[in-house]
Design a protein around this motif. Structure first.
Motif, PDB file in Angstrom:
ATOM      1  N   ASP A 113      -8.541  18.497  -5.993  1.00  0.00           N
ATOM      2  CA  ASP A 113      -8.502  17.037  -5.896  1.00  0.00           C
ATOM      3  C   ASP A 113      -9.673  16.443  -6.681  1.00  0.00           C
ATOM      4  O   ASP A 113      -9.500  15.487  -7.454  1.00  0.00           O
ATOM      5  CB  ASP A 113      -8.573  16.634  -4.426  1.00  0.00           C
ATOM      6  N   LYS A 117      -9.479  14.162 -10.118  1.00  0.00           N
ATOM      7  CA  LYS A 117     -10.093  12.835 -10.175  1.00  0.00           C
ATOM      8  C   LYS A 117     -11.089  12.758 -11.338  1.00  0.00           C
ATOM      9  O   LYS A 117     -11.190  11.730 -12.008  1.00  0.00           O
ATOM     10  CB  LYS A 117     -10.781  12.531  -8.844  1.00  0.00           C
ATOM     11  N   PHE A 335      -2.897   9.295   5.634  1.00  0.00           N
ATOM     12  CA  PHE A 335      -2.944   8.764   4.273  1.00  0.00           C
ATOM     13  C   PHE A 335      -2.269   7.389   4.223  1.00  0.00           C
ATOM     14  O   PHE A 335      -1.374   7.100   5.024  1.00  0.00           O
ATOM     15  CB  PHE A 335      -2.267   9.712   3.289  1.00  0.00           C
ATOM     16  N   ALA A 351      -1.612   8.517  -9.667  1.00  0.00           N
ATOM     17  CA  ALA A 351      -3.053   8.586  -9.416  1.00  0.00           C
ATOM     18  C   ALA A 351      -3.575  10.002  -9.642  1.00  0.00           C
ATOM     19  O   ALA A 351      -2.838  10.982  -9.492  1.00  0.00           O
ATOM     20  CB  ALA A 351      -3.344   8.140  -7.984  1.00  0.00           C
ATOM     21  N   THR A 357      -4.525   8.496  -0.829  1.00  0.00           N
ATOM     22  CA  THR A 357      -5.618   7.642  -0.364  1.00  0.00           C
ATOM     23  C   THR A 357      -5.810   7.866   1.129  1.00  0.00           C
ATOM     24  O   THR A 357      -4.874   7.705   1.916  1.00  0.00           O
ATOM     25  CB  THR A 357      -5.298   6.154  -0.624  1.00  0.00           C
ATOM     26  N   ASP A 359      -6.591   7.351   4.893  1.00  0.00           N
ATOM     27  CA  ASP A 359      -6.596   6.265   5.871  1.00  0.00           C
ATOM     28  C   ASP A 359      -7.718   6.561   6.866  1.00  0.00           C
ATOM     29  O   ASP A 359      -7.564   7.418   7.739  1.00  0.00           O
ATOM     30  CB  ASP A 359      -5.238   6.199   6.572  1.00  0.00           C
ATOM     31  N   ARG A 360      -8.842   5.893   6.712  1.00  0.00           N
ATOM     32  CA  ARG A 360      -9.995   6.194   7.559  1.00  0.00           C
ATOM     33  C   ARG A 360      -9.710   5.925   9.030  1.00  0.00           C
ATOM     34  O   ARG A 360     -10.160   6.658   9.911  1.00  0.00           O
ATOM     35  CB  ARG A 360     -11.209   5.379   7.093  1.00  0.00           C
TER      36      ARG A 360
END
Length: 370
Positions: A113, A117, A335, A351, A357, A359-360
């Motif tokens: 990952d 990125k 996520f 992406a 992404t 999800d906190r």
């Protein structure tokens, strides 16, 4: 770029199964309650995320934070061969599996990952970019269904765009005979143009598996997944010679040598390295390349589609992703708006890295202390 920290945590969730009232504890079977998430932080501010499943989950968290971090700290996260070499030398010189393989999987996924990125490319592209998508099958046939519900659930998923379905066997009190009846119920419900897979999760002995194969050979089964106890390669090869149903296995094997045994003993038609268990993308890619030399496809078994979809799309012999409803629910929990199949096809996000992404709030809500 250097690895500076590994943060690992335990999580749990419950799922909703179509046509059944209420939520079901765990994300597949009763024992599948926990999963492990790790985040790897670098000195350049790039963070990667990885995940593995429920087996000895507390031990995986401890392994990542107490054992793996001191070994890989200050290494470049892009130096994947060097990292795996050091992990084997320092933590696993006898090529064991279990906790060490799952912790390595979690770490390695996060490193890919990070690498994606940093490079501005998806993991599927880093693996080879064979495609930007992969077909998906839905694992829907949970043992909680009676026969009528099983048929209705099968029709529901076909209406939702899936043309391939998988059902669990080897857990019904009625034994292989009830399994055979349930397979026929699914086939009658969806007709001849839908692929049907079955999965015994290692639970049959060779005689029971042969009896089930004999009873359903006319049902045009696409594959029989992990039919035998211990994933016994010798016995799998014997079963493969006795049936026309293709066999698939490998999703829970912890490294390339166990996967190699399945190939060399001609025990399977389809190899199933799963990046969340076998040592991550670095190890799974080696198994996939081995399978290529034998003209053998790889397919996703063991779930976790949001990670394994990159293997299926990226590699030349990648085939199909398992849209396991329980593990999909996990992804939806942690996520933000993760990818979903459309008309039975899942597309790799534009992406970079995993394309996910975090999800906190979801991570916080699913976290289990201790």
């Amino acid at each position: 770029m250097k690895i500076k920290d590994i943060r690992a945590s335990l999580h749990t969730t419950s799922i909703e199964i179509p046509l059944l009232e209420g939520r079901v504890s765990g994300y597949g079977r009763e024992e599948q309650k926990l999963f492990v998430v790790c985040e790897v932080e670098t000195d350049e501010g790039i963070t990667g995320i990885g995940l593995t499943g429920h087996f000895l989950a507390h031990s995986v968290v401890a392994a990542l934070e107490k054992h793996f971090l001191p070994v890989v700290r200050d290494m470049d996260p892009r130096d994947l061969e060097a990292i795996h070499q050091r992990v084997f030398a320092k933590l696993n010189p006898r090529a064991m599996t279990g906790t060490v393989s799952m912790a390595l999987s979690c770490l390695d996924i996060a490193l890919w990952d990070i690498q994606g990125k940093h490079a501005g490319r998806s993991v599927a592209q880093l693996l080879g970019a064979a495609r930007d998508h992969a077909p998906a099958y839905v694992t829907f046939g949970f043992p909680q269904y009676d026969r009528e519900q099983l048929a209705e659930a099968a029709r529901l998923h076909v209406r939702n765009g899936f043309s391939a379905l998988k059902s669990v066997v080897a857990v019904d009190k009625g034994g292989w005979r009830e399994d055979a009846a349930r397979v026929r119920v699914i086939r009658e419900a969806v007709g001849d143009d839908v692929d049907i897979m079955i999965d015994a999760n290692y639970l049959f002995n060779p005689v029971e598996a042969k009896m089930l194969c004999r009873a359903i050979e006319d049902c045009n089964i696409t594959w029989f997944e992990e039919p035998l106890q211990q994933n016994d390669a010798r016995a799998l090869a014997d079963l493969r010679r006795s049936t026309r149903i293709p066999l698939a296995a490998g999703q829970m094997e912890g490294h390339r040598w166990r996967l190699r045994e399945l190939v060399e003993k001609q025990a399977v038609d389809i190899l199933q390295p799963n990046v969340t268990y076998c040592g991550g993308y670095t190890e799974a890619r080696k198994a996939a390349h081995l399978a290529q030399t034998y003209n053998m496809p790889i397919a996703n078994g063991g779930g976790w589609p949001l990670f394994n979809m990159h293997m299926m799309a990226g590699l030349m012999n990648g085939w199909i992703v398992e849209w396991h409803l329980g593990m999909v629910s996990v992804g939806e929990s942690i996520f933000v708006d993760p990818p979903r199949p459309e008309n039975g096809v899942i597309r790799i996000p534009d992406a970079p890295g995993l394309g996910l992404t975090v999800d906190r709030d979801g991570l916080k809500e699913t976290r289990v202390e201790g």
